[in-house]
Design a protein around this motif. Structure first.
Motif, PDB file in Angstrom:
ATOM      1  N   GLU A 228      -2.675  11.674  -7.212  1.00 41.98           N
ATOM      2  CA  GLU A 228      -3.147  12.728  -6.306  1.00 41.98           C
ATOM      3  C   GLU A 228      -3.214  14.026  -7.079  1.00 41.98           C
ATOM      4  O   GLU A 228      -2.324  14.319  -7.869  1.00 41.98           O
ATOM      5  CB  GLU A 228      -2.188  12.905  -5.118  1.00 41.98           C
ATOM      6  CG  GLU A 228      -2.053  11.710  -4.224  1.00 41.98           C
ATOM      7  CD  GLU A 228      -3.245  11.493  -3.328  1.00 41.98           C
ATOM      8  OE1 GLU A 228      -3.951  12.462  -3.011  1.00 41.98           O
ATOM      9  OE2 GLU A 228      -3.472  10.337  -2.935  1.00 41.98           O
TER      10      GLU A 228
ATOM     11  N   THR B 195      -0.261   5.477  -7.354  1.00 40.99           N
ATOM     12  CA  THR B 195      -1.141   6.490  -6.774  1.00 40.99           C
ATOM     13  C   THR B 195      -1.317   7.642  -7.752  1.00 40.99           C
ATOM     14  O   THR B 195      -0.458   7.886  -8.606  1.00 40.99           O
ATOM     15  CB  THR B 195      -0.587   7.066  -5.455  1.00 40.99           C
ATOM     16  OG1 THR B 195       0.627   7.766  -5.720  1.00 40.99           O
ATOM     17  CG2 THR B 195      -0.366   5.982  -4.425  1.00 40.99           C
TER      18      THR B 195
ATOM     19  N   ARG C  35       0.844  -1.191   0.000  1.00 42.02           N
ATOM     20  CA  ARG C  35       0.000   0.000   0.000  1.00 42.02           C
ATOM     21  C   ARG C  35       0.881   1.243   0.000  1.00 42.02           C
ATOM     22  O   ARG C  35       2.053   1.207   0.375  1.00 42.02           O
ATOM     23  CB  ARG C  35      -0.970   0.011   1.168  1.00 42.02           C
ATOM     24  CG  ARG C  35      -0.374  -0.289   2.469  1.00 42.02           C
ATOM     25  CD  ARG C  35      -1.405  -0.613   3.552  1.00 42.02           C
ATOM     26  NE  ARG C  35      -0.668  -0.595   4.794  1.00 42.02           N
ATOM     27  CZ  ARG C  35      -0.806   0.291   5.739  1.00 42.02           C
ATOM     28  NH1 ARG C  35      -1.738   1.219   5.626  1.00 42.02           N
ATOM     29  NH2 ARG C  35      -0.068   0.274   6.808  1.00 42.02           N
ATOM     30  N   ALA C  36       0.308   2.342  -0.423  1.00 46.57           N
ATOM     31  CA  ALA C  36       1.069   3.580  -0.600  1.00 46.57           C
ATOM     32  C   ALA C  36       1.640   4.105   0.708  1.00 46.57           C
ATOM     33  O   ALA C  36       2.707   4.706   0.717  1.00 46.57           O
ATOM     34  CB  ALA C  36       0.191   4.640  -1.253  1.00 46.57           C
TER      35      ALA C  36
ATOM     36  N   SER D 285      -7.909  11.284  -5.409  1.00 43.40           N
ATOM     37  CA  SER D 285      -6.967  10.509  -4.609  1.00 43.40           C
ATOM     38  C   SER D 285      -7.212   9.044  -4.951  1.00 43.40           C
ATOM     39  O   SER D 285      -8.258   8.486  -4.607  1.00 43.40           O
ATOM     40  CB  SER D 285      -7.183  10.766  -3.116  1.00 43.40           C
ATOM     41  OG  SER D 285      -6.249  10.042  -2.369  1.00 43.40           O
ATOM     42  N   TYR D 286      -6.271   8.443  -5.648  1.00 41.29           N
ATOM     43  CA  TYR D 286      -6.447   7.073  -6.133  1.00 41.29           C
ATOM     44  C   TYR D 286      -5.223   6.244  -5.752  1.00 41.29           C
ATOM     45  O   TYR D 286      -4.095   6.719  -5.796  1.00 41.29           O
ATOM     46  CB  TYR D 286      -6.604   7.087  -7.660  1.00 41.29           C
ATOM     47  CG  TYR D 286      -6.627   5.726  -8.300  1.00 41.29           C
ATOM     48  CD1 TYR D 286      -7.772   4.943  -8.269  1.00 41.29           C
ATOM     49  CD2 TYR D 286      -5.510   5.218  -8.945  1.00 41.29           C
ATOM     50  CE1 TYR D 286      -7.798   3.687  -8.869  1.00 41.29           C
ATOM     51  CE2 TYR D 286      -5.520   3.975  -9.547  1.00 41.29           C
ATOM     52  CZ  TYR D 286      -6.672   3.220  -9.496  1.00 41.29           C
ATOM     53  OH  TYR D 286      -6.697   1.980 -10.091  1.00 41.29           O
ATOM     54  N   GLU D 287      -5.479   4.998  -5.371  1.00 40.96           N
ATOM     55  CA  GLU D 287      -4.407   4.062  -5.045  1.00 40.96           C
ATOM     56  C   GLU D 287      -4.831   2.674  -5.501  1.00 40.96           C
ATOM     57  O   GLU D 287      -5.982   2.270  -5.310  1.00 40.96           O
ATOM     58  CB  GLU D 287      -4.158   4.052  -3.536  1.00 40.96           C
ATOM     59  CG  GLU D 287      -3.133   3.047  -3.095  1.00 40.96           C
ATOM     60  CD  GLU D 287      -2.928   3.042  -1.582  1.00 40.96           C
ATOM     61  OE1 GLU D 287      -2.586   1.970  -1.055  1.00 40.96           O
ATOM     62  OE2 GLU D 287      -3.110   4.086  -0.936  1.00 40.96           O
ATOM     63  N   ARG D 288      -3.895   1.956  -6.107  1.00 45.23           N
ATOM     64  CA  ARG D 288      -4.171   0.585  -6.528  1.00 45.23           C
ATOM     65  C   ARG D 288      -2.896  -0.233  -6.422  1.00 45.23           C
ATOM     66  O   ARG D 288      -1.820   0.232  -6.759  1.00 45.23           O
ATOM     67  CB  ARG D 288      -4.685   0.547  -7.970  1.00 45.23           C
ATOM     68  CG  ARG D 288      -5.029  -0.857  -8.420  1.00 45.23           C
ATOM     69  CD  ARG D 288      -5.726  -0.874  -9.738  1.00 45.23           C
ATOM     70  NE  ARG D 288      -5.949  -2.246 -10.161  1.00 45.23           N
ATOM     71  CZ  ARG D 288      -6.403  -2.582 -11.350  1.00 45.23           C
ATOM     72  NH1 ARG D 288      -6.696  -1.660 -12.233  1.00 45.23           N
ATOM     73  NH2 ARG D 288      -6.568  -3.841 -11.663  1.00 45.23           N
ATOM     74  N   THR D 289      -3.045  -1.463  -5.950  1.00 45.90           N
ATOM     75  CA  THR D 289      -1.904  -2.372  -5.821  1.00 45.90           C
ATOM     76  C   THR D 289      -2.046  -3.492  -6.839  1.00 45.90           C
ATOM     77  O   THR D 289      -3.104  -4.118  -6.947  1.00 45.90           O
ATOM     78  CB  THR D 289      -1.833  -2.954  -4.395  1.00 45.90           C
ATOM     79  OG1 THR D 289      -1.760  -1.870  -3.476  1.00 45.90           O
ATOM     80  CG2 THR D 289      -0.624  -3.838  -4.223  1.00 45.90           C
TER      81      THR D 289
END
Length: 144
Positions: free
Chosen positions: A114, A112, A52-53, A123-127
């Motif tokens: 931002e 990410t 995760r970020a 605000s985006y995050e993906r693994t």
């Protein structure tokens, strides 16, 4: 008395110079031209290894500005902006062909985004499971 007359004259001239422009049409509603006809779209995109970020150290980061033209340090800014416009700014909707063969190796990569997309905060995050899966899934937006 002469000093008082000089001060009065000086204050009168200063007041006229300062307040003069505030008379007449200057008191009418101010005409403020918009700075731009486009809603701002400026993003910082990062890629790093980790689950995760919050715990991953960004290894690469680029800027991407899409309005009015594609700019930034992204190597394919115009293509990335076009893909984001086609997805209406929805990073989760970005997809690429699923027929890319990747190994089952688990070395997570987190991406990410931002910033602002068409005036709205993003605000985006993906693994992803590994670099290959990221490159196959995220089109050119995160290909840097």
């Amino acid at each position: 008395m002469r000093t008082t007359a000089r001060w009065t004259a000086t204050l009168g001239l200063t007041a006229t110079a300062v307040c003069g422009p505030l008379t007449g049409s200057a008191l009418a509603a101010p005409s403020v031209a918009p700075a731009s006809l486009y809603a701002p779209s400026a993003l910082v995109l990062t890629v790093g290894h980790g689950d995760r970020a919050a715990t991953a150290t960004p290894e690469r980061a680029v800027t991407l500005t899409c309005a009015p033209t594609a700019l930034g340090t992204h190597p394919a800014a115009a293509e990335a902006c076009a893909q984001l416009r086609a997805a209406d700014g929805d990073f989760a909707a970005l997809s690429a062909p699923d027929d890319v063969p990747c190994t089952k190796e688990y070395r997570p990569v987190v991406v990410t985004a931002e910033g602002v997309w068409q005036g709205e905060r993003v605000s985006y995050e993906r693994t992803f499971a590994n670099e290959c899966v990221k490159n196959a899934s995220a089109t050119s937006v995160f290909a840097f």
